[in-house]
Design a protein around this motif. Structure first.
Motif, mmCIF file in Angstrom:
data_model
loop_
_atom_site.group_PDB
_atom_site.id
_atom_site.type_symbol
_atom_site.label_atom_id
_atom_site.label_comp_id
_atom_site.label_asym_id
_atom_site.label_seq_id
_atom_site.Cartn_x
_atom_site.Cartn_y
_atom_site.Cartn_z
ATOM 1 N N GLU A 221 25.703 12.144 -22.125
ATOM 2 C CA GLU A 221 24.910 11.254 -22.962
ATOM 3 C C GLU A 221 25.049 11.593 -24.446
ATOM 4 O O GLU A 221 25.050 12.759 -24.824
ATOM 5 C CB GLU A 221 23.436 11.346 -22.552
ATOM 6 N N GLU A 222 25.134 10.568 -25.244
ATOM 7 C CA GLU A 222 25.170 10.657 -26.703
ATOM 8 C C GLU A 222 26.094 11.776 -27.185
ATOM 9 O O GLU A 222 25.663 12.709 -27.864
ATOM 10 C CB GLU A 222 23.756 10.834 -27.266
ATOM 11 N N SER B 176 29.482 5.950 -33.781
ATOM 12 C CA SER B 176 29.835 5.264 -32.532
ATOM 13 C C SER B 176 31.263 4.729 -32.537
ATOM 14 O O SER B 176 31.855 4.525 -31.474
ATOM 15 C CB SER B 176 28.859 4.110 -32.278
ATOM 16 N N THR C 165 25.261 6.069 -23.816
ATOM 17 C CA THR C 165 24.639 6.121 -25.142
ATOM 18 C C THR C 165 23.759 4.894 -25.330
ATOM 19 O O THR C 165 23.829 3.941 -24.550
ATOM 20 C CB THR C 165 25.703 6.193 -26.256
#
Length: 381
Positions: free
Chosen positions: A209-210, A217, A233
């Motif tokens: 995640e992220e 991004s 994300t």
């Protein structure tokens, strides 16, 4: 029917609840929590109330357009969070008036239960093992852990090995049937992510995640094309417009937050957008009971829903717990890793209004910590 009253409640540990009342007695609840900025969002809700008071609560999509686009300057977490709480409350009213859960208003259920996961920390291997065991006893079959705490811009071998070791420890407790998500939390730079993600492949995490901050991004495609691990994300993206480029970059799991991404109305549209890219939805929700109920209503109505985060028993719930604000806590019972479909009208929960009003008297001023690297420069939290 007209909207006659809009109230906000700053309740511990770090949440902001919204209550909308009509002249015919219908009441809807929403959650506009924005961690560290809830007082600011409270003011935004009060300003948006000016365009809702006296209006028909059932014109949800028109209200959404006016709230999001009625000002020349648009977007961002504060406005989107304020709209989120109000939008949830309007859907709650619509469901209660119709005598139906929101997921039925969205087209009807596509599943009977939703798989849940919870956060377990991520510091020491032995702590990870104990924390996961507690979550398994709670009835969960999936967890999420932080990859690290403060992390150097270019990490040394010890720090990288520490991440790998903790994920190995998690996998040993979970076995072959449990799942673990690994949250980089935007703390880990792209050079570090390129080095660490390949080494996580043998542990087959549920997702990473992220792996970069939302403002970076545009770099996600470099990661998604280089790993078989699903990349997730979206907790700091606030509209379908912001989700489009990360979906085009190849993320596997979209994680909009129902209290940040302009509510049920917009997240329902984000889910449809994600479906075009064969991406799954797993909304971010380390928040309160209204946000969780809103997530579940979306989950019961959209086909590409993977799993749901929840914060029952999470580490920061010191002054207020998800279940503290519910008149009936059984709606969030977790059995074999799942929550059964909510059946009651509206959001499907019964808020304990007296508990909310009492908690608002205490209020909160929660702030995220400020971290610094060893050289004194700012570090991502």
């Amino acid at each position: 029917m007209k909207i006659t009253r809009i109230e906000t409640f700053l309740v511990p540990p770090r949440w902001l609840f919204v209550r909308i009342e009509t002249d015919e007695g219908a009441v809807g609840w929403g959650e506009a929590s924005l961690e560290g900025r809830s007082e600011t969002v409270r003011t935004a809700v009060e300003q948006l109330a000016e365009v809702l008071l006296g209006q028909d609560p059932l014109r949800i999509q028109d209200h959404w357009q006016v709230m999001m686009k009625g000002s020349f300057y648009r977007g961002g977490p504060v406005l989107s969070s304020a709209v989120s709480g109000l939008d949830q409350a309007l859907w709650d009213i619509a469901g209660k008036i119709a005598g139906l859960p929101v997921h039925t208003l969205l087209g009807g259920p596509v599943r009977d239960r939703i798989r849940m996961y919870g956060w377990v920390g991520g510091d020491e291997p032995n702590e990870i093992a104990d924390a996961i065991s507690e979550r398994l006893e709670q009835g969960l079959t999936a967890v999420k852990m932080n990859a690290s705490g403060r992390f150097a811009r270019i990490a040394n071998n010890r720090d990288i090995d520490g991440i790998i070791g903790r994920v190995v420890a998690a996998r040993e407790v979970l076995g072959d049937t449990g799942d673990v998500g690994v949250d980089f939390h935007g703390r880990i730079t792209m050079p570090n992510a390129r080095r660490i993600i390949p080494e996580l492949e043998p542990m087959r995490p549920m997702f990473v995640e992220e792996p970069t901050t939302p403002e970076n991004s545009h770099l996600l495609g470099q990661l998604t094309q280089g790993t078989s691990i699903p990349i997730a994300t979206g907790e700091r993206l606030y509209s379908r417009n912001e989700f489009l480029p990360v979906l085009q970059a190849g993320i596997s799991i979209a994680q909009p937050d129902l209290s940040h991404a302009a509510g049920i109305s917009e997240v329902h549209r984000i889910a449809s957008l994600a479906e075009i890219f064969d991406a799954q939805l797993a909304p971010h929700c380390p928040l309160g009971p209204i946000a969780l109920a809103s997530c579940l209503q979306i989950g019961f109505a959209v086909p590409n829903y993977f799993i749901q985060e929840q914060s029952i028993g999470i580490h920061y719930n010191q002054d207020g717990e998800v279940l503290d604000y519910l008149a009936d806590t059984t709606v969030f019972d977790i059995r074999d890793g799942f929550i059964e479909r909510l059946q009651a009208p509206g959001l499907g929960i019964d808020i304990d209004e007296a508990a909310v009003r009492k908690a608002d008297e205490r209020g909160h001023a929660w702030r995220g910590p400020v971290w610094r690297h060893t050289d004194g420069s700012f570090a991502e939290w």
